[in-house]
Design a protein around this motif. Structure first.
Motif, short mmCIF file in Angstrom:
data_model
loop_
_atom_site.label_atom_id
_atom_site.label_comp_id
_atom_site.label_asym_id
_atom_site.label_seq_id
_atom_site.Cartn_x
_atom_site.Cartn_y
_atom_site.Cartn_z
N GLU A 1 25.59 -0.07 10.74
CA GLU A 1 26.74 -1.10 10.96
C GLU A 1 25.98 -2.77 11.05
OE1 GLU A 1 29.54 -3.84 12.89
OE2 GLU A 1 28.22 -2.41 14.04
N LEU A 2 24.84 -2.49 11.99
CA LEU A 2 24.48 -3.65 12.41
C LEU A 2 23.45 -3.98 11.31
CD1 LEU A 2 23.27 -5.81 14.39
CD2 LEU A 2 21.81 -4.19 15.55
N ALA A 3 22.78 -3.19 10.77
CA ALA A 3 22.06 -3.49 9.60
C ALA A 3 22.66 -4.14 8.50
CB ALA A 3 21.46 -2.30 9.03
N ASN A 4 23.86 -3.82 8.15
CA ASN A 4 24.72 -4.57 7.20
C ASN A 4 24.99 -5.96 7.50
OD1 ASN A 4 25.00 -2.25 5.49
ND2 ASN A 4 26.78 -1.45 6.57
N ARG A 5 25.48 -6.10 8.81
CA ARG A 5 25.55 -7.60 9.24
C ARG A 5 24.35 -8.38 9.46
NH1 ARG A 5 27.39 -7.85 14.61
NH2 ARG A 5 27.09 -5.67 15.07
N GLU B 1 0.78 -1.23 -0.02
CA GLU B 1 0.01 -0.07 -0.16
C GLU B 1 0.91 1.34 -0.23
OE1 GLU B 1 -3.71 0.66 0.28
OE2 GLU B 1 -3.55 -1.39 -0.82
N ALA B 2 1.96 1.14 0.85
CA ALA B 2 2.75 2.64 0.91
C ALA B 2 3.25 2.63 -0.25
CB ALA B 2 3.61 2.19 2.14
N ILE B 3 3.86 1.84 -0.95
CA ILE B 3 4.80 1.85 -2.21
C ILE B 3 3.65 2.24 -3.44
CG2 ILE B 3 5.92 0.48 -3.95
CD1 ILE B 3 7.12 -0.91 -1.74
N GLN B 4 2.50 1.69 -3.30
CA GLN B 4 1.62 2.28 -4.50
C GLN B 4 1.06 3.63 -4.19
OE1 GLN B 4 -1.23 -0.99 -4.11
NE2 GLN B 4 0.01 -2.51 -5.50
N HIS B 5 1.15 3.94 -2.84
CA HIS B 5 0.65 5.31 -2.69
C HIS B 5 1.66 6.22 -1.98
CE1 HIS B 5 -2.99 2.53 -2.82
NE2 HIS B 5 -3.41 3.49 -3.62
N ASN C 1 9.97 -18.32 4.22
CA ASN C 1 9.31 -17.17 4.47
C ASN C 1 9.83 -16.03 3.96
OD1 ASN C 1 7.69 -14.99 5.91
ND2 ASN C 1 7.99 -15.86 8.03
N PRO C 2 9.60 -15.69 2.68
CA PRO C 2 10.13 -14.68 1.97
C PRO C 2 10.05 -13.18 2.51
CG PRO C 2 8.30 -15.43 0.90
CD PRO C 2 8.43 -16.33 2.09
N ALA C 3 8.86 -13.08 3.53
CA ALA C 3 8.46 -11.76 4.21
C ALA C 3 9.64 -11.19 4.86
CB ALA C 3 7.56 -11.96 5.10
N ILE C 4 10.61 -12.34 5.30
CA ILE C 4 11.60 -11.41 6.12
C ILE C 4 12.79 -10.56 5.57
CG2 ILE C 4 13.87 -12.43 7.36
CD1 ILE C 4 12.27 -14.86 8.35
N GLN C 5 12.90 -11.02 4.12
CA GLN C 5 13.98 -10.27 3.34
C GLN C 5 13.12 -8.97 2.92
OE1 GLN C 5 16.21 -13.67 1.59
NE2 GLN C 5 17.78 -11.96 1.43
N ASN C 6 11.79 -9.12 2.59
CA ASN C 6 11.23 -7.99 1.98
C ASN C 6 10.94 -7.11 3.02
OD1 ASN C 6 10.94 -9.40 -0.27
ND2 ASN C 6 8.69 -10.02 0.11
N ASP C 7 10.59 -7.59 4.37
CA ASP C 7 10.39 -6.56 5.37
C ASP C 7 11.71 -5.82 5.70
OD1 ASP C 7 7.97 -7.54 5.57
OD2 ASP C 7 8.26 -8.37 7.55
N PHE C 8 12.81 -6.42 5.67
CA PHE C 8 14.00 -5.88 6.09
C PHE C 8 14.66 -4.99 5.03
CE2 PHE C 8 18.85 -5.83 7.32
CZ PHE C 8 18.46 -5.24 8.66
N ARG D 1 15.18 -0.85 5.44
CA ARG D 1 16.54 -0.38 5.07
C ARG D 1 16.38 0.85 4.11
NH1 ARG D 1 22.12 -3.28 4.69
NH2 ARG D 1 22.53 -1.23 5.53
N ARG D 2 15.54 0.75 3.21
CA ARG D 2 15.22 1.82 2.40
C ARG D 2 14.63 3.13 2.76
NH1 ARG D 2 12.85 -2.46 -0.88
NH2 ARG D 2 11.16 -1.51 -0.53
N THR D 3 13.80 2.79 3.93
CA THR D 3 13.09 3.98 4.54
C THR D 3 13.66 4.40 5.97
OG1 THR D 3 11.46 2.36 3.85
CG2 THR D 3 10.50 4.28 5.22
N LEU D 4 14.90 3.76 6.23
CA LEU D 4 15.50 4.18 7.55
C LEU D 4 15.81 5.64 7.49
CD1 LEU D 4 16.19 3.18 10.21
CD2 LEU D 4 18.52 2.21 8.98
#
Length: 338
Positions: free
Chosen positions: A196-200, A84-88, A168-175, A179-182
């Protein structure tokens, strides 16, 4: 526990070994095709005094393993909100809603990742105890059954975690959305994940089997840090564990000692986990002719179970090992895993 030994040329082997004054040699006597043969009590093993210190440290970590698996199993993801957020993109309330859904989920992913670090430290302690001189791997596993059981529990957890993560593909999609929105939004408090933690974490979740990768890296690191300890002490510990699981599963007298059918599936999962670990850590892997693991025997044990119960484990051998497709792997083994 007394040793239970079977094998065709048992009497000659026993005589030779007893003449050497060392009954334990029986367990690793080359005449016995099955290799080490004793019952590892995965159901009731309690730590002896010498095991207690390491056991207590590992137990603190293992106590949290069940909760981690429950959290992962119930992980639903924020796919709808993100879509929803990406579409709008100009609808601020939808952006807020997606962010509000993703942040606590990333808190969970952070908790899983931090648990993998704790598991690595626990494994380090166990390997130290189970490979130390002067005992052989077989003697260690026999004498320190409670530690062997904890090692098995770590492997069991690892395969289960990776199975759940893979589906569970949601894990990588959520993460990746996080990261894009951070940069636009900020996470507060315990859910905060710095760059740094996000990279690991990204590297961790990019792996098909992140926990297994953590364990194999930790085992390899253990070997390289302990230069004075022959690598065989570690790989033989793994191959002995695989043999013990295989023998317990294929020997009716042993199998009938399991109080619960759960123990058989625990044994199967541990056998596969330890094979994969051996395949990563041993220079030529688990599938070569020189491997100390009877791969044909182990695959046969898997194939003898009800098919729907072991497909995931056969897939783990097919897709998460390192050396299966090497030229040194026999055609017969490849065919068995087709």
């Amino acid at each position: 526990l007394p040793f239970h030994i079977q094998g065709t040329s048992l009497s000659s082997c026993l005589n030779r070994c007893l003449n050497m004054g060392n009954l334990l040699k029986v367990l690793t006597c080359t005449d016995l095709e099955q290799g080490p043969n004793f019952f590892l009590d995965f159901e009731n093993a309690q730590p002896t005094e010498p095991e207690k210190e390491v056991w207590d440290q590992v137990n603190v970590v293992l106590k949290d393993a069940r909760g981690i698996l429950d959290d992962l199993q119930s992980y639903k993801g924020a796919g709808d909100e993100i879509r929803e957020a990406i579409q709008h993109p100009n609808d601020e309330s939808l952006q807020e809603k997606a962010w509000g859904a993703v942040v606590p989920l990333v808190g969970k992913l952070k908790k899983f990742y931090e648990f993998s670090q704790r598991l690595e430290a626990a494994l380090h302690g166990l390997l130290g105890a189970l490979t130390s001189t002067p005992y052989s791997p077989t003697q260690h596993l026999e004498r320190e059954q409670a530690l062997a059981k904890q090692f098995a529990e770590i492997l069991h957890f690892t395969l289960r975690f990776d199975e759940l993560k893979m589906t569970n593909p949601a894990i990588q999609n959520d993460f990746s959305y996080y990261r894009r929105t951070l940069n636009r939004m900020r996470a507060e408090g315990e859910n905060e994940v710095n760059n740094e933690l996000a990279n690991r974490m990204s590297l961790f979740y990019a792996e098909a089997t992140p926990m297994l990768k953590t364990l194999s890296d930790a085992t390899t690191k253990f070997v390289s840090e302990n230069k004075n300890l022959p690598i065989e002490n570690t790989t033989d510990c793994l191959s002995t564990m695989a043999s013990v699981c295989k023998v317990m599963l294929e020997t009716p007298e042993y199998r009938s000692r399991f109080a619960s059918e759960e123990t058989a599936s625990f044994c199967l999962r541990v056998m596969v986990g330890v094979i994969i670990l051996y395949d990563y850590v041993h220079p030529v892997g688990a599938f070569a002719k020189t491997s100390k693991i009877d791969m044909k025997g182990c695959i046969k044990v898997l194939k003898d179970q009800p098919p729907n119960s072991v497909e995931g484990l056969l897939n783990a051998l097919r897709y998460t090992t390192k050396h299966l497709n090497d030229e040194t792997t026999s055609k017969q083994i490849k065919a068995m895993l087709q």
